[in-house]
Design an enzyme around this catalytic site. Structure first.
Site, PDB file in Angstrom:
ATOM      1  N   LYS A  30      41.420  43.311  46.377  1.00 16.00           N
ATOM      2  CA  LYS A  30      41.621  41.929  46.685  1.00 16.00           C
ATOM      3  C   LYS A  30      41.478  41.864  48.304  1.00 16.00           C
ATOM      4  O   LYS A  30      42.933  41.328  48.972  1.00 16.00           O
ATOM      5  CB  LYS A  30      42.017  41.087  45.453  1.00 16.00           C
ATOM      6  CG  LYS A  30      41.444  39.973  45.556  1.00 16.00           C
ATOM      7  CD  LYS A  30      39.979  41.021  44.477  1.00 16.00           C
ATOM      8  CE  LYS A  30      39.174  39.549  43.593  1.00 16.00           C
ATOM      9  NZ  LYS A  30      38.159  39.997  42.307  1.00 16.00           N
TER      10      LYS A  30
HETATM   11  N1  GLU Z   1      35.137  40.177  42.897  1.00 18.72           N
HETATM   12  C1  GLU Z   1      34.810  40.652  41.419  1.00 18.72           C
HETATM   13  C2  GLU Z   1      35.604  41.299  40.374  1.00 18.72           C
HETATM   14  O1  GLU Z   1      36.798  40.116  40.485  1.00 18.72           O
HETATM   15  C3  GLU Z   1      33.788  42.430  41.510  1.00 18.72           C
HETATM   16  C4  GLU Z   1      34.651  43.114  42.006  1.00 18.72           C
HETATM   17  C5  GLU Z   1      33.883  44.718  42.809  1.00 18.72           C
HETATM   18  O2  GLU Z   1      32.988  45.140  42.355  1.00 18.72           O
HETATM   19  O3  GLU Z   1      34.603  44.863  43.688  1.00 18.72           O
HETATM   20  O4  GLU Z   1      35.679  41.961  39.763  1.00 18.72           O
END
Ligand code: GLU
Length: 424
Positions: A114
């Site tokens: 993240k």
């Molecule tokens: N931000 C989204 C999540 O928390 C998508 C992450 C992604 O597609 O890599 O799952």
């Protein structure tokens, strides 16, 4: 356990406290030994950057950003980038850890990551956002790439932000690198169905839960906290399935109408004015009121730490489907469990986004793109399979869906780590 690597026994950020409490409980259940437990509780790599951005008035502002890779055991790290004033390293660690479990629950060949920048994008111009994004992308370019770590949209980031990251990374390389981010616009290698994917996945799960409980999504009443990407698409798709969306809020509050909101008009008001409250229908309500609304299905689709020990006893929904990451604290989880509320955890209920990100990554690497029907069918199959696996896991011994999903996710990451062994 004596530990040299433990990061902090007293997390300051509520999301990190939630993630660590959940992990420790599951590590107990899975009987992880001390070494593995410590390894899996810590991020593999983390990057903090302070970087300058030229603002429109000519001044220089320094921003703080992060990229955390929790685990790369199952494949490249994967996870979004968020822009929010409250972003901090611990929160990003928690979100990266959840991504690792999430990718494993739905069995994608990815690890978890993240990123985020502490900023208030609502107070920034497009030009400032672009310069901030490009500089941040440049700072984290030593970390990201199609083989090692693939960002995507998260809170307050979107396809345009992904396009800037893709372009910045590609300019460094000298050629277009489609696989470096997902959630891109269709015109430059995005996937059909990626924009709505988190909301569609949540709606598929909500419908499955109702069916398994002997009811139907048709006619079910729904309340949605958060009217960003996940919340708006979930509202639209659920209302297409016949559900009645009786209440929705954004960060400023929202509307309640027991006969059902006109979802299309509510989304248009949010898009045109920036605030759901400007959609004049029914009564104005606050975020707190929404969480305690009598309804069949409550969908938290905003931020972490919303359903807590202090409001959980007043939650009247029969089912909670978590479109947000980490909206429910462990204390609230226990209370909801005792009150017979079914909680479908984030790492399953909001996995639609990363599933279609996986499809986008594959399509980009093959330069061969699928149509919407194919994306939707493949998404539905993976979501339903994962839901069935989690439900089966929750049956013997009887545990909550969250515990079952975590057992599946943490268990799969553990298996990969054991098979690969410890280097050197
Ligand atoms: N931000 C989204 C999540 O928390 C998508 C992450 C992604 O597609 O890599 O799952």
């Amino acid at each position: 356990m004596t530990s040299t690597a433990k990061l902090s026994t007293q997390p300051q950020d509520p999301a990190y406290a939630i993630a660590l409490t959940q992990f420790n409980a599951i590590a107990d259940k899975l009987g992880l030994d001390d070494g593995l437990r410590e390894w899996l509780s810590l991020p593999q790599r983390e990057l903090t950057t302070h970087f300058p951005v030229r603002m429109d008035d000519g001044s220089l502002k320094v921003f703080k950003g992060y990229r955390v890779q929790h685990s790369l055991a199952r494949g490249p790290a994967k996870g979004g980038i968020r822009y929010h004033p409250r972003v901090n390293l611990e929160e990003v660690r928690a979100l990266a850890m959840w991504m690792a479990w999430k990718c494993a629950v739905v069995d994608l060949p990815f690890g978890g990551a993240k990123g985020g920048v502490a900023c208030n994008p609502k107070e920034m111009s497009m030009a400032e956002l672009e310069r901030m994004t490009r500089r941040f992308a440049s700072e984290i370019s030593i970390f990201i790439g199609p083989e090692n770590d693939i960002p995507a949209p998260d809170v307050n980031t979107n396809a345009q932000v992904m396009a800037w990251i893709m372009d910045t990374y590609s300019m460094h390389k000298g050629y277009s690198v489609l696989g470096v981010v997902t959630g891109k616009p269709l015109a430059i290698g995005g996937s059909q169905g990626r924009d709505e994917a988190t909301g569609r996945g949540t709606a598929i799960i909500a419908s499955e839960v109702m069916r398994r409980q002997g009811g139907s999504i048709d006619g079910a009443t729904v309340a949605i906290q958060g009217f960003g990407n996940a919340g708006t698409h979930a509202a639209r798709i659920l209302s297409d399935m016949g559900a009645r969306v009786i209440a929705a809020t954004d960060s400023q509050g929202g509307r309640y109408n027991p006969r059902g909101l006109n979802v299309k008009r509510a989304i248009a008001a949010k898009r045109e004015t920036g605030q759901l409250g400007n959609y004049r229908d029914g009564d104005a309500i606050s975020n707190d009121e929404l969480l305690e609304m009598p309804c069949d299905i409550l969908i938290p689709a905003a931020l972490e730490n919303q359903i807590t020990g202090s409001n959980a006893p007043r939650v009247k929904a029969k089912v909670i489907v978590e479109a947000a990451n980490g909206p429910t604290t462990p204390e609230a989880d226990e209370m909801l469990n005792e009150n017979g509320v079914t909680v479908v955890p984030d790492i399953l209920a909001n996995a639609g986004g990363v599933i279609v990100s996986y499809f986008e990554w594959i399509q980009g690497r093959q330069h061969y793109f699928w149509d919407l029907a194919e994306v939707q069918a493949k998404l539905e199959r993976i979501m339903k399979n994962a839901y069935d696996e989690v439900v089966a896991m929750a049956t013997t011994p009887k545990v909550s869906l969250r515990e079952a999903a975590l057992m599946l996710g943490v268990g799969r990451v553990t298996e990969s780590i054991k098979l690969r062994g410890v280097y050197p």
